[in-house]
Design a protein around this motif. Structure first.
Motif, PDB file in Angstrom:
ATOM      1  N   HIS A 104       0.837  -1.209   0.000  1.00  0.00           N
ATOM      2  CA  HIS A 104       0.000   0.000   0.000  1.00  0.00           C
ATOM      3  C   HIS A 104       0.865   1.249   0.000  1.00  0.00           C
ATOM      4  O   HIS A 104       0.680   2.167  -0.799  1.00  0.00           O
ATOM      5  CB  HIS A 104      -0.948   0.004   1.205  1.00  0.00           C
ATOM      6  CG  HIS A 104      -1.756   1.273   1.309  1.00  0.00           C
ATOM      7  ND1 HIS A 104      -1.314   2.359   2.019  1.00  0.00           N
ATOM      8  CD2 HIS A 104      -2.947   1.640   0.765  1.00  0.00           C
ATOM      9  CE1 HIS A 104      -2.212   3.342   1.919  1.00  0.00           C
ATOM     10  NE2 HIS A 104      -3.222   2.932   1.165  1.00  0.00           N
ATOM     11  N   HIS A 141     -12.244   2.489  -2.559  1.00  0.00           N
ATOM     12  CA  HIS A 141     -11.176   1.483  -2.688  1.00  0.00           C
ATOM     13  C   HIS A 141     -11.275   0.762  -4.034  1.00  0.00           C
ATOM     14  O   HIS A 141     -10.266   0.517  -4.690  1.00  0.00           O
ATOM     15  CB  HIS A 141     -11.258   0.452  -1.550  1.00  0.00           C
ATOM     16  CG  HIS A 141     -10.930   1.030  -0.204  1.00  0.00           C
ATOM     17  ND1 HIS A 141     -11.191   0.390   0.986  1.00  0.00           N
ATOM     18  CD2 HIS A 141     -10.356   2.213   0.141  1.00  0.00           C
ATOM     19  CE1 HIS A 141     -10.787   1.149   1.992  1.00  0.00           C
ATOM     20  NE2 HIS A 141     -10.293   2.260   1.507  1.00  0.00           N
ATOM     21  N   LEU A 168      -9.965   2.968  -6.711  1.00  0.00           N
ATOM     22  CA  LEU A 168      -8.499   3.059  -6.626  1.00  0.00           C
ATOM     23  C   LEU A 168      -7.838   1.818  -7.214  1.00  0.00           C
ATOM     24  O   LEU A 168      -6.858   1.910  -7.947  1.00  0.00           O
ATOM     25  CB  LEU A 168      -8.060   3.262  -5.170  1.00  0.00           C
ATOM     26  CG  LEU A 168      -8.269   4.673  -4.613  1.00  0.00           C
ATOM     27  CD1 LEU A 168      -7.977   4.701  -3.113  1.00  0.00           C
ATOM     28  CD2 LEU A 168      -7.400   5.696  -5.326  1.00  0.00           C
ATOM     29  N   TYR A 169      -8.402   0.641  -6.897  1.00  0.00           N
ATOM     30  CA  TYR A 169      -7.844  -0.595  -7.475  1.00  0.00           C
ATOM     31  C   TYR A 169      -7.885  -0.519  -8.999  1.00  0.00           C
ATOM     32  O   TYR A 169      -6.929  -0.887  -9.677  1.00  0.00           O
ATOM     33  CB  TYR A 169      -8.615  -1.822  -6.979  1.00  0.00           C
ATOM     34  CG  TYR A 169      -8.113  -2.381  -5.663  1.00  0.00           C
ATOM     35  CD1 TYR A 169      -6.790  -2.778  -5.522  1.00  0.00           C
ATOM     36  CD2 TYR A 169      -8.944  -2.526  -4.567  1.00  0.00           C
ATOM     37  CE1 TYR A 169      -6.312  -3.289  -4.318  1.00  0.00           C
ATOM     38  CE2 TYR A 169      -8.483  -3.034  -3.356  1.00  0.00           C
ATOM     39  CZ  TYR A 169      -7.167  -3.417  -3.247  1.00  0.00           C
ATOM     40  OH  TYR A 169      -6.691  -3.919  -2.061  1.00  0.00           O
ATOM     41  N   HIS A 173      -9.922   9.770  -0.699  1.00  0.00           N
ATOM     42  CA  HIS A 173      -9.474   8.620   0.091  1.00  0.00           C
ATOM     43  C   HIS A 173      -8.713   9.086   1.352  1.00  0.00           C
ATOM     44  O   HIS A 173      -8.987   8.631   2.463  1.00  0.00           O
ATOM     45  CB  HIS A 173      -8.579   7.766  -0.805  1.00  0.00           C
ATOM     46  CG  HIS A 173      -7.932   6.589  -0.171  1.00  0.00           C
ATOM     47  ND1 HIS A 173      -8.642   5.576   0.440  1.00  0.00           N
ATOM     48  CD2 HIS A 173      -6.623   6.232  -0.058  1.00  0.00           C
ATOM     49  CE1 HIS A 173      -7.795   4.662   0.893  1.00  0.00           C
ATOM     50  NE2 HIS A 173      -6.549   5.048   0.618  1.00  0.00           N
ATOM     51  N   ALA A 219     -16.441   3.964   1.528  1.00  0.00           N
ATOM     52  CA  ALA A 219     -15.038   3.528   1.592  1.00  0.00           C
ATOM     53  C   ALA A 219     -14.797   2.389   0.605  1.00  0.00           C
ATOM     54  O   ALA A 219     -13.813   2.396  -0.136  1.00  0.00           O
ATOM     55  CB  ALA A 219     -14.692   3.098   3.019  1.00  0.00           C
ATOM     56  N   HIS A 220     -15.730   1.436   0.566  1.00  0.00           N
ATOM     57  CA  HIS A 220     -15.561   0.314  -0.371  1.00  0.00           C
ATOM     58  C   HIS A 220     -15.554   0.806  -1.814  1.00  0.00           C
ATOM     59  O   HIS A 220     -14.767   0.343  -2.635  1.00  0.00           O
ATOM     60  CB  HIS A 220     -16.675  -0.718  -0.184  1.00  0.00           C
ATOM     61  CG  HIS A 220     -16.425  -1.634   0.965  1.00  0.00           C
ATOM     62  ND1 HIS A 220     -15.231  -2.294   1.140  1.00  0.00           N
ATOM     63  CD2 HIS A 220     -17.205  -1.991   2.021  1.00  0.00           C
ATOM     64  CE1 HIS A 220     -15.283  -3.024   2.244  1.00  0.00           C
ATOM     65  NE2 HIS A 220     -16.470  -2.849   2.804  1.00  0.00           N
ATOM     66  N   ARG A 243      -5.272  -9.625  -2.026  1.00  0.00           N
ATOM     67  CA  ARG A 243      -6.624  -9.224  -1.608  1.00  0.00           C
ATOM     68  C   ARG A 243      -7.597 -10.383  -1.803  1.00  0.00           C
ATOM     69  O   ARG A 243      -8.476 -10.623  -0.990  1.00  0.00           O
ATOM     70  CB  ARG A 243      -7.051  -8.013  -2.443  1.00  0.00           C
ATOM     71  CG  ARG A 243      -8.402  -7.442  -2.097  1.00  0.00           C
ATOM     72  CD  ARG A 243      -8.313  -6.726  -0.782  1.00  0.00           C
ATOM     73  NE  ARG A 243      -9.445  -5.853  -0.507  1.00  0.00           N
ATOM     74  CZ  ARG A 243     -10.607  -6.272  -0.024  1.00  0.00           C
ATOM     75  NH1 ARG A 243     -10.807  -7.547   0.189  1.00  0.00           N
ATOM     76  NH2 ARG A 243     -11.571  -5.412   0.239  1.00  0.00           N
TER      77      ARG A 243
END
Ligand code: HEM
Ligand code: HEM
Length: 169
Positions: free
Chosen positions: A19, A102, A105-106, A145, A98-99, A78
Motif C-alpha cells: 500500500h 477502494h 483506486l484498485y 481517500h 469507503a468500499h 486481496r
C-alpha cells in the motif's frame, strides 16, 4: 477466494508495505513528470527527444510499470488473503463509500499505467489523452481517500489509519 466469515483481523505486513510503496510511487509520478511530458510532446511533434529529458522519462516509465506489477501482487493478496472488514462502529453509508473509493483506486492503479504504456510503447495519441484524464481522476479519488481516512481515524476514531501501519493476523 476468502469467504466473508474468514476475513483477517488486519492487513498483513506485505499488504501494508505494498500500500505505502504504491502510494509513494504515485507521489513520484505526480512530482516528477516533466521529463516524460517533454519527451511525449517531442514524439507528438515528430521532433527528437532532448537527451536531458530521457532519464526522467525513464524514471516515469519505471515507477509507473512498478505500480502496475505491485498492483497485480496486491489484488492477488486481496483475493487470496482478504482484508479486514471495515469497523462495525461506522455507519453503513461510510462503509459503502469507503468500499466504493477502494474499488475505484484498485481500478485506477491498473488503468493509469496501462494507458500510459499504450501511449508510450504503441505510440497511441488517444491513449495519452486517456492517461492525462485518468491521472486527474486518480488525484481526485486519492484526495477523497486521504480525507476519508483522516476523518475515520480522527473524527470517528475507528482506527483505520492505525491498521494500515500495524500488521495483524
Ligand atoms: C500510476 C502510474 C502513473 C501515474 C500516476 C502517471 C502520471 C502521469 C502524469 C501526472 C503525467 C503528466 C500529464 C500532464 O499533465 O501532461 C503523465 C504523463 C505521461 N505518462 Fe504517466 N503515469 C503513470 C504511469 C505511466 C507509465 C507506466 C507510462 C509508460 C510506460 C506513462 C507514460 C506517460 C506518457 C507517455 C505521458 C505523456 C502523456 C501526455 O501528457 O499526454 N505513464 N503521467
Ligand atoms: C496514493 C495512492 C493510494 C492508493 C492507490 C491507495 C489505495 C488504497 C486501497 C485500494 C485500499 C483498500 C485496501 C483493501 O482493503 O483492499 C486502501 C486502504 C487504505 N488507505 Fe490507501 N491508497 C493511497 C494512499 C493513501 C494515503 C496517502 C493514505 C493516508 C491517509 C491512505 C490510507 C489508507 C488507509 C488508512 C486504508 C485502510 C482502510 C481500512 O482499514 O479499511 N492511503 N488504500
Amino acid at each position: 477466494m476468502v469467504s466473508a466469515t474468514d476475513r483477517p483481523s488486519g492487513y498483513s505486513p506485505t499488504q501494508i508495505t505494498l500500500h505505502w510503496i504504491i502510494a509513494a510511487l504515485i507521489v513520484v509520478q505526480f512530482v516528477a513528470h516533466d521529463g516524460m511530458e517533454h519527451a511525449w510532446d517531442a514524439f507528438e511533434d515528430g521532433a527528437a527527444v532532448a537527451a536531458g529529458d530521457m532519464p526522467m522519462a525513464y524514471l516515469h516509465i519505471a515507477c509507473g510499470l512498478a505500480v502496475l506489477v505491485l498492483a497485480i501482487a496486491r489484488v492477488w493478496l486481496r483475493l487470496t488473503r482478504g482484508a479486514p472488514p471495515l469497523p462495525a462502529n461506522e455507519s453503513a453509508v461510510v462503509r459503502i463509500a469507503a468500499h466504493g473509493v477502494h474499488g475505484v483506486l484498485y481500478l485506477l492503479i491498473f488503468l493509469v499505467p496501462l494507458s500510459g504504456a499504450a501511449a508510450w510503447f504503441l505510440g497511441l495519441g488517444p491513449a495519452g489523452e486517456v492517461h492525462q484524464a485518468l491521472k486527474t481522476v486518480l488525484l481526485l479519488v486519492v484526495a477523497v481517500h486521504v480525507l476519508g481516512a483522516l476523518v475515520q481515524q480522527f473524527v470517528f476514531k475507528s482506527g483505520v489509519l492505525t491498521r494500515m501501519f500495524r500488521p495483524a493476523a
